[in-house]
Design a protein around this motif. Sequence first.
Motif, PDB file in Angstrom:
ATOM      1  N   ASP A 212       0.436  -1.201   0.134  1.00 19.29           N
ATOM      2  CA  ASP A 212       0.516   0.419   0.423  1.00 19.29           C
ATOM      3  C   ASP A 212       1.117   1.058  -0.279  1.00 19.29           C
ATOM      4  OD1 ASP A 212      -2.475   1.413   0.018  1.00 19.29           O
ATOM      5  OD2 ASP A 212      -2.477   1.079   2.334  1.00 19.29           O
ATOM      6  N   GLY A 226      -6.549   6.301   3.694  1.00 16.42           N
ATOM      7  CA  GLY A 226      -6.378   5.470   3.644  1.00 16.42           C
ATOM      8  C   GLY A 226      -5.982   4.283   2.685  1.00 16.42           C
ATOM      9  N   TYR A 269      -5.352 -10.318   6.925  1.00 16.74           N
ATOM     10  CA  TYR A 269      -4.455  -9.066   6.545  1.00 16.74           C
ATOM     11  C   TYR A 269      -3.451  -9.202   7.507  1.00 16.74           C
ATOM     12  CZ  TYR A 269      -4.157  -3.851   5.136  1.00 16.74           C
ATOM     13  OH  TYR A 269      -3.249  -2.961   4.352  1.00 16.74           O
ATOM     14  N   ASN A 285      -5.952  -6.896  10.089  1.00 13.77           N
ATOM     15  CA  ASN A 285      -6.903  -6.512   9.570  1.00 13.77           C
ATOM     16  C   ASN A 285      -7.941  -7.517   9.444  1.00 13.77           C
ATOM     17  OD1 ASN A 285      -6.306  -3.326   9.753  1.00 13.77           O
ATOM     18  ND2 ASN A 285      -5.736  -3.609   7.388  1.00 13.77           N
ATOM     19  N   ARG A 287     -10.449  -8.394   6.940  1.00 10.30           N
ATOM     20  CA  ARG A 287     -11.184  -8.416   5.585  1.00 10.30           C
ATOM     21  C   ARG A 287      -9.967  -8.112   4.772  1.00 10.30           C
ATOM     22  NH1 ARG A 287      -9.078  -3.447   5.300  1.00 10.30           N
ATOM     23  NH2 ARG A 287      -8.449  -2.179   6.811  1.00 10.30           N
ATOM     24  N   GLY A 289      -7.681  -6.140   1.777  1.00  5.37           N
ATOM     25  CA  GLY A 289      -6.916  -3.838   1.946  1.00  5.37           C
ATOM     26  C   GLY A 289      -7.414  -3.499   0.967  1.00  5.37           C
ATOM     27  N   ASP A 290      -7.961  -2.328   1.185  1.00  3.16           N
ATOM     28  CA  ASP A 290      -8.001  -1.170  -0.019  1.00  3.16           C
ATOM     29  C   ASP A 290      -6.763  -0.555   0.289  1.00  3.16           C
ATOM     30  OD1 ASP A 290      -9.433   0.550  -1.310  1.00  3.16           O
ATOM     31  OD2 ASP A 290     -11.542   0.253  -0.411  1.00  3.16           O
TER      32      ASP A 290
HETATM   33  N1  GLY Z   1      -4.641  -0.186   2.461  1.00  2.00           N
HETATM   34  C1  GLY Z   1      -5.033  -0.463   4.429  1.00  2.00           C
HETATM   35  C2  GLY Z   1      -6.389  -1.483   4.541  1.00  2.00           C
HETATM   36  O1  GLY Z   1      -6.776  -1.537   4.217  1.00  2.00           O
HETATM   37  O2  GLY Z   1      -6.051  -0.852   5.462  1.00  2.00           O
END
Ligand code: GLY
Length: 426
Positions: A212, A226, A269, A285, A287, A289-290
């Motif tokens: 990221d 984010g 994650y 995390n 879920r 990642g975004d």
């Molecule tokens: N890209 C970081 C997240 O999804 O927490």
Amino acid sequence: MKVLVVGGGGREHALVWKIAQSPRVTAVFAAPGNAGTAGLARNVPIAADDVDSLLAFAETEGVDLTVVGPEAPLVLGIVDRFRERGLRIFGPTAAAARLEGSKAFAKAAMDRFGVPTAAYREFTDPDEARAYIREQGAPIVVKADGLAAGKGVTVARTVEEALAAVDAMMVDRAFGEAGGRIVVEECLEGEEASFLAFCDGRTVLPMASSQDHKPVFDGDQGPNTGGMGAYSPAPVVSPELFDRIVDTVIRPVVDGLGREGTPYVGVLYAGLMIRGDEVKVLEFNCRFGDPECQPIVMRMKGDLVPVLEACVDGTLDRVDLEWDPRPAVCVVMASGGYPGAYEKGLEIRGLEDAAALDDVVVFHAGTRQEAGKVVTAGGRVLGVTALGSDIPSAIERAYRAVDRISWPGVHFRRDIGRKALRHLSS
Ligand code: GLY
Ligand code: AMP
């Protein structure tokens, strides 16, 4: 089968895009979705954390599988609620999602399972936290225990900055209840990577590595967001490190939680800090990642739906994943002002021109349709994602697409993927 995807960001557009390609799927719903999912799914105007309404919708529509994008509904217990009603849903229970929902829980779990992470202490009393920070000195990291929309971490370069973070979190309650408890931890140096794995409570199926870009400006300057872009694979995760991460991070957590009676189902994650061949976990995390999901999903070969079902059914040991060897790069295009205040409702131009490029998908995040146009509706607006024969060509293609898209005030980083190039040339 009918599939419901919960969420409305770039990650959820990528999931809808992949799920809609499955020959087993007859209908896809996105709640609430965005202008990108609207072309592939039926958008349902239910907020991602409105668990009661999502449950009612899934029952009424006869949804066969629900896939949860964001953390908030998972931490609220959407999986427990759906399961009680006999509905199939992909994601961890509230108890297992505490890995993301409580940093103190995650740190204690890592200690119990022997997972490498930064040394830390947990506090509910601000005076004790301040005394510990003064004793430890800077740099030092202060984290709100609960969910804080990605803003609950301060990497303090000075003691004063760390003390100010304690005041903001514990006294002013900048993140509400999330700041009633904090974690203060050692500051780690190195290069970050994201490591995601499918889990069915017992078996672990790792995805391709990714990275990221959290800070808003080029060269990792400015406040955290984010995520301003991502690519996969991340060359900082060598094949040897990849196996070690599975063996020393992912598997111990899944085995440990299973032993304790909270089996982990869904995507686990791990946010990692890598220095040389040393790996430490920054956070978990619960879920996808975004934006990491966007390049990962573009590289995933075959049907995603059986993988999700195998996680729900506990049959992941029978599943294999194949990856497109070509790297993928995702550049996030954001509203002017993001991650601070920004204007919404601005018309986005050039979407079709960009999508006309080969091996490019423009994933939508904060967008909506208005009078036949696509307009901005959030901070992160698009995730322009491209495959290339190597990382430089994926970068070049992603930016070629980005350069075809515009709206007033748009901003994006120009250096997505540059860190990968350092590894390739060394
Ligand atoms: N890209 C970081 C997240 O999804 O927490
Ligand atoms: P999070 O909001 O938990 O994703 O953390 C946000 C970011 O804070 C991470 O991606 C890292 O860049 C940084 N961070 C978190 N913990 C540490 C640490 N112990 N040392 C250095 N940086 C950290």
